[in-house]
Design an enzyme around this catalytic site. Structure first.
Site, PDB file in Angstrom:
ATOM      1  N   GLN A 263       0.810  -1.211   0.000  1.00  0.00           N
ATOM      2  CA  GLN A 263       0.000   0.000   0.000  1.00  0.00           C
ATOM      3  C   GLN A 263       0.852   1.273   0.000  1.00  0.00           C
ATOM      4  OE1 GLN A 263      -3.234   0.832  -0.140  1.00  0.00           O
ATOM      5  NE2 GLN A 263      -2.654   2.931   0.227  1.00  0.00           N
TER       6      GLN A 263
ATOM      7  N   CYS B 210      14.167  -0.683  -4.792  1.00  0.00           N
ATOM      8  CA  CYS B 210      14.270  -1.403  -6.068  1.00  0.00           C
ATOM      9  C   CYS B 210      15.678  -1.370  -6.670  1.00  0.00           C
ATOM     10  CB  CYS B 210      13.251  -0.835  -7.052  1.00  0.00           C
ATOM     11  SG  CYS B 210      13.052   0.937  -6.955  1.00  0.00           S
TER      12      CYS B 210
ATOM     13  N   GLN C 204      16.819   5.420 -13.844  1.00  0.00           N
ATOM     14  CA  GLN C 204      15.620   4.814 -13.273  1.00  0.00           C
ATOM     15  C   GLN C 204      14.350   5.173 -14.056  1.00  0.00           C
ATOM     16  OE1 GLN C 204      17.651   5.328  -8.911  1.00  0.00           O
ATOM     17  NE2 GLN C 204      15.477   4.905  -8.874  1.00  0.00           N
TER      18      GLN C 204
ATOM     19  N   GLY D 159       8.935   3.789 -11.741  1.00  0.00           N
ATOM     20  CA  GLY D 159       9.451   3.664 -10.373  1.00  0.00           C
ATOM     21  C   GLY D 159       8.870   4.745  -9.473  1.00  0.00           C
TER      22      GLY D 159
ATOM     23  N   PRO E  38       9.221  16.133 -45.493  1.00  0.00           N
ATOM     24  CA  PRO E  38      10.512  15.522 -45.832  1.00  0.00           C
ATOM     25  C   PRO E  38      11.608  16.567 -46.072  1.00  0.00           C
ATOM     26  CG  PRO E  38       8.757  14.802 -47.348  1.00  0.00           C
ATOM     27  CD  PRO E  38       8.165  15.847 -46.468  1.00  0.00           C
TER      28      PRO E  38
ATOM     29  N   LYS F 107      20.062   5.282   0.397  1.00  0.00           N
ATOM     30  CA  LYS F 107      19.582   3.901   0.547  1.00  0.00           C
ATOM     31  C   LYS F 107      20.586   2.901  -0.018  1.00  0.00           C
ATOM     32  CE  LYS F 107      14.590   4.857   0.329  1.00  0.00           C
ATOM     33  NZ  LYS F 107      13.422   4.899  -0.588  1.00  0.00           N
TER      34      LYS F 107
ATOM     35  N   ARG G 236      16.509   9.928 -12.855  1.00  0.00           N
ATOM     36  CA  ARG G 236      15.266   9.475 -13.501  1.00  0.00           C
ATOM     37  C   ARG G 236      15.427   9.678 -14.998  1.00  0.00           C
ATOM     38  NH1 ARG G 236      12.033   6.535 -10.826  1.00  0.00           N
ATOM     39  NH2 ARG G 236      11.653   8.026  -9.164  1.00  0.00           N
TER      40      ARG G 236
ATOM     41  N   HIS H  67      14.960  -0.420 -14.058  1.00  0.00           N
ATOM     42  CA  HIS H  67      16.018   0.481 -13.624  1.00  0.00           C
ATOM     43  C   HIS H  67      17.355  -0.075 -14.122  1.00  0.00           C
ATOM     44  CE1 HIS H  67      13.019   2.505 -11.484  1.00  0.00           C
ATOM     45  NE2 HIS H  67      13.279   2.145 -10.251  1.00  0.00           N
TER      46      HIS H  67
HETATM   47  P1  NAP Z   1       0.628   2.794  -6.215  1.00  0.00           P
HETATM   48  O1  NAP Z   1       0.598   2.251  -7.606  1.00  0.00           O
HETATM   49  O2  NAP Z   1       0.402   4.248  -6.013  1.00  0.00           O
HETATM   50  O3  NAP Z   1      -0.465   1.959  -5.323  1.00  0.00           O
HETATM   51  C1  NAP Z   1      -0.610   2.073  -3.922  1.00  0.00           C
HETATM   52  C2  NAP Z   1      -2.078   2.028  -3.525  1.00  0.00           C
HETATM   53  O4  NAP Z   1      -2.750   3.231  -3.947  1.00  0.00           O
HETATM   54  C3  NAP Z   1      -2.943   0.967  -4.168  1.00  0.00           C
HETATM   55  O5  NAP Z   1      -2.705  -0.292  -3.640  1.00  0.00           O
HETATM   56  C4  NAP Z   1      -4.335   1.474  -3.894  1.00  0.00           C
HETATM   57  O6  NAP Z   1      -4.734   1.148  -2.574  1.00  0.00           O
HETATM   58  C5  NAP Z   1      -4.155   2.977  -3.981  1.00  0.00           C
HETATM   59  N1  NAP Z   1      -4.709   3.545  -5.232  1.00  0.00           N
HETATM   60  C6  NAP Z   1      -5.364   4.719  -5.308  1.00  0.00           C
HETATM   61  N2  NAP Z   1      -5.730   4.982  -6.568  1.00  0.00           N
HETATM   62  C7  NAP Z   1      -5.322   3.942  -7.324  1.00  0.00           C
HETATM   63  C8  NAP Z   1      -5.421   3.632  -8.720  1.00  0.00           C
HETATM   64  N3  NAP Z   1      -6.037   4.457  -9.582  1.00  0.00           N
HETATM   65  N4  NAP Z   1      -4.887   2.493  -9.181  1.00  0.00           N
HETATM   66  C9  NAP Z   1      -4.267   1.648  -8.331  1.00  0.00           C
HETATM   67  N5  NAP Z   1      -4.151   1.892  -7.010  1.00  0.00           N
HETATM   68  C10 NAP Z   1      -4.666   3.037  -6.493  1.00  0.00           C
HETATM   69  O7  NAP Z   1       2.025   2.493  -5.502  1.00  0.00           O
HETATM   70  P2  NAP Z   1       3.167   1.425  -5.891  1.00  0.00           P
HETATM   71  O8  NAP Z   1       4.045   1.989  -6.940  1.00  0.00           O
HETATM   72  O9  NAP Z   1       2.528   0.088  -6.100  1.00  0.00           O
HETATM   73  O10 NAP Z   1       4.031   1.405  -4.531  1.00  0.00           O
HETATM   74  C11 NAP Z   1       3.574   0.768  -3.335  1.00  0.00           C
HETATM   75  C12 NAP Z   1       4.730   0.754  -2.336  1.00  0.00           C
HETATM   76  O11 NAP Z   1       5.812  -0.028  -2.883  1.00  0.00           O
HETATM   77  C13 NAP Z   1       5.321   2.145  -2.056  1.00  0.00           C
HETATM   78  O12 NAP Z   1       5.686   2.223  -0.701  1.00  0.00           O
HETATM   79  C14 NAP Z   1       6.551   2.195  -2.943  1.00  0.00           C
HETATM   80  O13 NAP Z   1       7.529   3.064  -2.437  1.00  0.00           O
HETATM   81  C15 NAP Z   1       6.999   0.754  -2.901  1.00  0.00           C
HETATM   82  N6  NAP Z   1       7.799   0.365  -4.089  1.00  0.00           N
HETATM   83  C16 NAP Z   1       7.398   0.745  -5.353  1.00  0.00           C
HETATM   84  C17 NAP Z   1       8.162   0.364  -6.460  1.00  0.00           C
HETATM   85  C18 NAP Z   1       7.777   0.746  -7.880  1.00  0.00           C
HETATM   86  O14 NAP Z   1       8.569   0.476  -8.797  1.00  0.00           O
HETATM   87  N7  NAP Z   1       6.609   1.353  -8.125  1.00  0.00           N
HETATM   88  C19 NAP Z   1       9.303  -0.418  -6.261  1.00  0.00           C
HETATM   89  C20 NAP Z   1       9.668  -0.808  -4.964  1.00  0.00           C
HETATM   90  C21 NAP Z   1       8.894  -0.420  -3.878  1.00  0.00           C
HETATM   91  P3  NAP Z   1      -6.261   0.907  -2.157  1.00  0.00           P
HETATM   92  O15 NAP Z   1      -6.740  -0.281  -2.943  1.00  0.00           O
HETATM   93  O16 NAP Z   1      -6.183   0.649  -0.700  1.00  0.00           O
HETATM   94  O17 NAP Z   1      -6.979   2.164  -2.518  1.00  0.00           O
END
Ligand code: NAP
Length: 376
Positions: free
Chosen positions: A73, A135, A162, A166, A193, A244, A267, A274
Site C-alpha cells: 500500500q 528497487c 531509473q 518507479g 521531408p 539507501k 530518472r 532500472h
Molecule cells: P501505487 O501504484 O500508487 O499503489 C498504492 C495504492 O494506492 C494501491 O494499492 C491502492 O490502494 C491505492 N490507489 C489509489 N488509486 C489507485 C489507482 N487508480 N490504481 C491503483 N491503485 C490506487 O504504488 P506502488 O508503486 O505500487 O508502490 C507501493 C509501495 O511499494 C510504495 O511504498 C513504494 O515506495 C513501494 N515500491 C514501489 C516500487 C515501484 O517500482 N513502483 C518499487 C519498490 C517499492 P487501495 O486499494 O487501498 O486504494
C-alpha cells in the site's frame, strides 16, 4: 486455517504481485482476505477461487485476526497502522513493500537469492517483520551477488538510470502525455521531408522550455530530458534514494564492516526497469573470466551479456528486460584506472526483483517455515 491479508494489491507493485502469485499458483494452503483503504465492500482481484468483498484496511480488529499481512500500500499506510497493531499485541507476520520499516531494528530486508541466510536466522530468532528493499539496491545486489558473496568488493559506485514507473502510475502516465505533447507540437516538421533536424530540435527545445508540458508529478519535462534527482535531500549532498544504496545494501548483506555504496540516482524516460552503470573497486586483481564465472554462479536469474555491441543492444536494455525475472549484467571490463577497477552495466525490472518478487517469495518462505503458525 492460516489467514493471509493482502493490502495494496491493486497498485503497481500489488498488481504485479497478484500476477506473479497467480502464475506460480501460490494461493493455496491458506485463506486469502483482500483489503482496501478506498473501496471497502468492492470487488477484489480476479482469481480462480471466489474472493469475498474487500475488507477495511484500517480496521485494526480485523487485521489483528490475520496470521500474515502482506502490504504493497505504501509508507503512510504502514506508519499509520503497523505501530498500533503491534502495540495492541498482534504478533503475526508483517510483509511490506514500502520503505517505512526497512531500517527498523525489528525488521529484515528480504532478497532471498542474496540473503537467505539472514532470513533463516531471523525466522529462527522470531523476527516477524519482513520488508522488500529499495528497487535499485535490490537489483544492484542481484547483479553483483556473486562478487559480494566472494567478499572481493571494496566499494561500489552506482550511477542509475531509473524508469518513470518507479515513481508510480501517475508519473508513468505523465511521461507518455509529455511524449504525446512533444510529438503533436512538431507534427508539421516530422511530416515534411524537406525539414531539417535543426528545425526539429529547435521546435522541440522551445516546447520543452515553454511550460506547456504536463508536469504536475515530475515538476519538469522528463520526455526528451532526464532528472538527476530522486526523492528528498539528506546529509552529505546525497538524496535519500542515493543514501539507501549504502544503508540498505549493507543491511541486506548483514555486513559487519559496511561496504561503501554510493552514486547519483537519475530518472530517465524509460517506462519500466532500472538500469545502473557500476564502478566496482575490487580488493584484489581478479581476472575478468573469473569475475564472470563468480557472477554467473550466484543464482539462476543473473545473466552475463558479452561485451560487444550486438549482444549489448539486444539483451541489455529496459525494452528487453521489462516483465522478465532475468537480471542481465554486461559491458564488463577492467577500467583504465587500474586492474582492481571493474565497470559493468546492469538492467532489472524494478517491479519484479525490485519489488513484488522478494515479497512473493518471503510469503512462501514464512509459510513453509510454519514458525508461529502452529507448526514449530
Ligand atoms: P501505487 O501504484 O500508487 O499503489 C498504492 C495504492 O494506492 C494501491 O494499492 C491502492 O490502494 C491505492 N490507489 C489509489 N488509486 C489507485 C489507482 N487508480 N490504481 C491503483 N491503485 C490506487 O504504488 P506502488 O508503486 O505500487 O508502490 C507501493 C509501495 O511499494 C510504495 O511504498 C513504494 O515506495 C513501494 N515500491 C514501489 C516500487 C515501484 O517500482 N513502483 C518499487 C519498490 C517499492 P487501495 O486499494 O487501498 O486504494
Amino acid at each position: 486455517m492460516i489467514k493471509v491479508g493482502f493490502v495494496g494489491w491493486r497498485g503497481m507493485v500489488g498488481s504485479v504481485l497478484m500476477e506473479r502469485m497467480k502464475e506460480e499458483k501460490d494461493f493455496k494452503g491458506y485463506e486469502s482476505l483482500f483489503f482496501s483503504t478506498s473501496n471497502v465492500g468492492g470487488e477484489g482481484p480476479e482469481l480462480d477461487f471466489p474472493v469475498p468483498p474487500l475488507q477495511d484496511a484500517n480496521d485494526l480488529n480485523l487485521l489483528s485476526k490475520m496470521d500474515i499481512i502482506v502490504t504493497c500500500q505504501g509508507g503512510d499506510y504502514t506508519n499509520g497502522i503497523y505501530p498500533d497493531l503491534r502495540k495492541e499485541g498482534w504478533s503475526g507476520y508483517w510483509i511490506d513493500a514500502a520503505s517505512a520499516l526497512r531500517m527498523s531494528d525489528e525488521s529484515v530486508i528480504v532478497l532471498d537469492p542474496v540473503n537467505r541466510k539472514v532470513i533463516n536466522k531471523a525466522l529462527k530468532t522470531g523476527i516477524k517483520t519482513y520488508v522488500g528493499g529499495n528497487c535499485t539496491v535490490s537489483l544492484m545486489l542481484m547483479a553483483l551477488a556473486g562478487l559480494f558473496k566472494a567478499k572481493v568488493i571494496e566499494w561500489v559506485s552506482s550511477m542509475t538510470y531509473q524508469a518513470a514507473s518507479g515513481a508510480g502510475a501517475k508519473n508513468m502516465q505523465e511521461l507518455i502525455r509529455q511524449m504525446f505533447h512533444l510529438t503533436n507540437s512538431a507534427k508539421d516538421i516530422i511530416n515534411n521531408p524537406a525539414s531539417t533536424a535543426l528545425e526539429l530540435d529547435s521546435r522541440i527545445t522551445d516546447e520543452l522550455r515553454s511550460g506547456r508540458l504536463p508536469a504536475e508529478n515530475f515538476g519538469v519535462p522528463l520526455a526528451a530530458s532526464l532528472i538527476p534527482w530522486i526523492d528528498k535531500a539528506v546529509a552529505n549532498g546525497q538524496t535519500r534514494e542515493e543514501w539507501k544504496g549504502g544503508a540498505e545494501a549493507n543491511k541486506i548483506l548483514g555486513t559487519k564492516t559496511p561496504i561503501p555504496v554510493d552514486g547519483i540516482c537519475v530518472r530517465v524516460s524509460a517506462m519500466r526497469c532500472h538500469s545502473q552503470g557500476l564502478t566496482v573497486k575490487l580488493k584484489k586483481d581478479v581476472p575478468l573470466d573469473e569475475i564472470q564465472a563468480i557472477l554467473s554462479s550466484a543464482h539462476e536469474w543473473v545473466k552475463i551479456v558479452p561485451n560487444n555491441k550486438e549482444d549489448t543492444i539486444r539483451d541489455l536494455t529496459p525494452v528487453t528486460v521489462s516483465g522478465k525475472l532475468i537480471v542481465p549484467i554486461g559491458r564488463l571490463h577492467k577500467m583504465t584506472l587500474g586492474p582492481k577497477f571493474l565497470t559493468a552495466f546492469t538492467v532489472g525490472d524494478q517491479l519484479l526483483w525490485g519489488a513484488a518478487e522478494p515479497i512473493r517469495r518471503i510469503l512462501k518462505i514464512v509459510l513453509e517455515s510454519g514458525k508461529g503458525m502452529g507448526k514449530d
